[in-house]
Scaffold this active site. Structure first.
Site, PDB file in Angstrom:
ATOM      1  N   ARG A 145       0.669  -1.186   0.472  1.00  0.00           N
ATOM      2  CA  ARG A 145       0.040  -0.153   0.082  1.00  0.00           C
ATOM      3  C   ARG A 145       0.387   1.103  -0.144  1.00  0.00           C
ATOM      4  NH1 ARG A 145      -4.824  -2.178   4.592  1.00  0.00           N
ATOM      5  NH2 ARG A 145      -6.211  -2.145   2.508  1.00  0.00           N
ATOM      6  N   LYS A 154     -18.193 -17.043   3.336  1.00  0.00           N
ATOM      7  CA  LYS A 154     -19.743 -16.798   3.643  1.00  0.00           C
ATOM      8  C   LYS A 154     -20.457 -16.418   2.233  1.00  0.00           C
ATOM      9  CE  LYS A 154     -18.820 -15.871   8.280  1.00  0.00           C
ATOM     10  NZ  LYS A 154     -17.091 -15.309   8.177  1.00  0.00           N
ATOM     11  N   GLY A 186      -8.490  -9.775   1.028  1.00  0.00           N
ATOM     12  CA  GLY A 186      -7.508 -10.578   1.430  1.00  0.00           C
ATOM     13  C   GLY A 186      -6.839 -11.138   1.512  1.00  0.00           C
ATOM     14  N   GLY A 195     -12.801  -4.654   0.793  1.00  0.00           N
ATOM     15  CA  GLY A 195     -14.240  -3.738   0.965  1.00  0.00           C
ATOM     16  C   GLY A 195     -14.600  -2.912  -0.230  1.00  0.00           C
TER      17      GLY A 195
END
Ligand code: AMP
Length: 397
Positions: free
Chosen positions: A38, A199, A352, A375
């Site tokens: 980053r 999920k 991630g 996100g």
């Protein structure tokens, strides 16, 4: 699309630019940065500002200090790494838009770089407190948001300041936004989407939004079991989210109506218990033993998925194909990463775990685009807008 809100639209010489970056990097127990991607990705924007002789005031969050000053969340290791990368002094202030910051900012010269301490040391950051916004905004004359990974958050340094200052997005955020705009609105076809992870709930909106955009959607990871259950298969002890079965059914029906190819694993690497040491065997979807649980996609599934990856002109991948943390169940994820790396076409990886898997194999440079925002990228792929972009864009509408 972003013509009116980039750094290139401002005369920057001698201007104090408040630059929001995403330096939320992983640190080990000795507070050493374990992955500086980053920081490296922010360099083109910083270099552009330096070339334009702007005065740069950098701000970022790191971890979750929850409004308290906590030394273990100091940006000190980040400032040190940035100094090494740009080979220039970077002053780290010991507060957030307060006395120490203003002392350094007042005496800045063109080309100087000041970094404020962790934004989340101040409770006003996450609550988007108007007083904190005013203080933050008074640090600079132009606000530049290059923190793509934080653009889905309605925080002071993302939406608050953008609303009260001349604003733009930085070069990294622009690249991310343009990439997602392209794959959502005009992907080179065939467009293949590979979704995994644990999920269904986390990825259902993304799958739903891509059903009429992708040619093929392929599912791996634990979430495949909820879809397979929705089709009537018994999957032994595999992870099935019972309450998500109706949702999965709806998705399967919609895919059929739209004529979108929706692929689920035909075989699995299964075991008796969730353990790295457990004995594993390959089983097929239609003969799944009651005593076993699936922890990776099987060889037949892998061959099919790899074929679609190799033939696609655009591939988007989010979520591991299995429990890749255990070597025995990492093959599906690793082989998909290798197939993505081999493709000469547009390959995009987000999330991630998926990025860790790619980096673990040192294939990051062979993937065309790795998003810096898990996100934020998920939200765009769900067809939703980002508050950070809206706050900047609103000014120009
Ligand atoms: P997510 O956070 O939803 O992207 O899921 C990532 C996690 O899913 C990883 O930690 C994997 O170990 C886990 N996972 C992937 N496949 C399976 C599986 N078949 N059974 C249980 N967990 C899985």
């Amino acid at each position: 699309m972003f013509n009116k809100m980039t750094l290139r639209d401002y005369v920057l010489k001698g201007k104090k630019v408040l630059l929001r970056v995403d330096y939320n990097v992983p640190l080990n127990s000795n507070l050493k940065i374990t992955n500086d991607r980053r920081i490296r990705e922010s360099i083109p924007t910083i270099q552009y500002l330096l070339d334009q002789q702007a005065q740069i005031i950098i701000c970022s969050h790191l971890g979750r200090p929850e409004g308290k000053v906590m030394p273990e969340f100091s940006l000190a290791p980040v400032a040190e790494r940035l100094r090494e990368l740009i080979k220039k002094p970077v002053i780290l202030t010991n507060d957030v838009a307060d006395t120490d910051t203003f002392k350094f900012v007042r005496s800045m010269k063109d080309g100087d770089i000041v970094m404020m301490e962790n934004l989340r040391f101040d409770p006003g950051e996450e609550s988007n407190d108007p007083d904190f916004v005013r203080r933050l905004a008074s640090v600079g004359e132009i606000y530049c948001d290059d923190a793509f990974g934080a653009m889905h958050r309605e925080h002071a340094s993302v939406v608050g300041v953008a609303k009260v200052m001349p604003s733009c997005v930085g070069l990294l955020a622009e690249k991310e936004l343009k990439t997602f705009d392209k794959i959502l609105n005009d992907p080179a076809k065939p467009f293949v989407v590979l979704v995994g992870g644990s999920k269904v709930k986390d990825k259902i909106d993304l799958i739903d939004n891509l059903l009429d955009k992708a040619d093929t959607i392929m599912i791996g990871g634990a979430m495949a079991y909820t879809f397979l259950r929705a089709k009537g298969y018994n999957l032994g002890k595999s992870l099935v989210e019972k309450d998500k079965i109706p949702m999965a059914k709806q998705i399967l029906e919609k895919a059929e109506k739209l004529g979108t190819r929706f692929l689920l694993p035909v075989d699995h690497v299964a075991t008796t218990e969730f353990s790295f040491a457990a004995e594993s065997m390959v089983v097929s979807t239609d003969k799944f033993p009651r005593s076993l649980m699936g922890l990776d996609i099987g060889p037949k599934t892998l061959a099919i998925y790899k074929r679609f990856v190799s033939r696609a002109k655009t591939v988007f991948w989010n979520g591991p194909m299995g429990v890749f943390e255990f070597q025995k169940f990492a093959k599906g994820t690793n082989e998909i990463a290798k197939a993505m790396a081999k493709s000469p076409y547009m390959t995009i990886v987000g999330g991630g775990d998926t990025i860790s898997a790619v980096e673990g194999l040192e294939l990051q440079d062979k993937i065309k685009f790795i998003s810096t925002g898990g996100g934020a990228s998920l939200r765009l792929m769900e067809g939703k807008s980002l508050p950070g972009v809206e706050a900047v864009q609103d000014k120009f509408d």
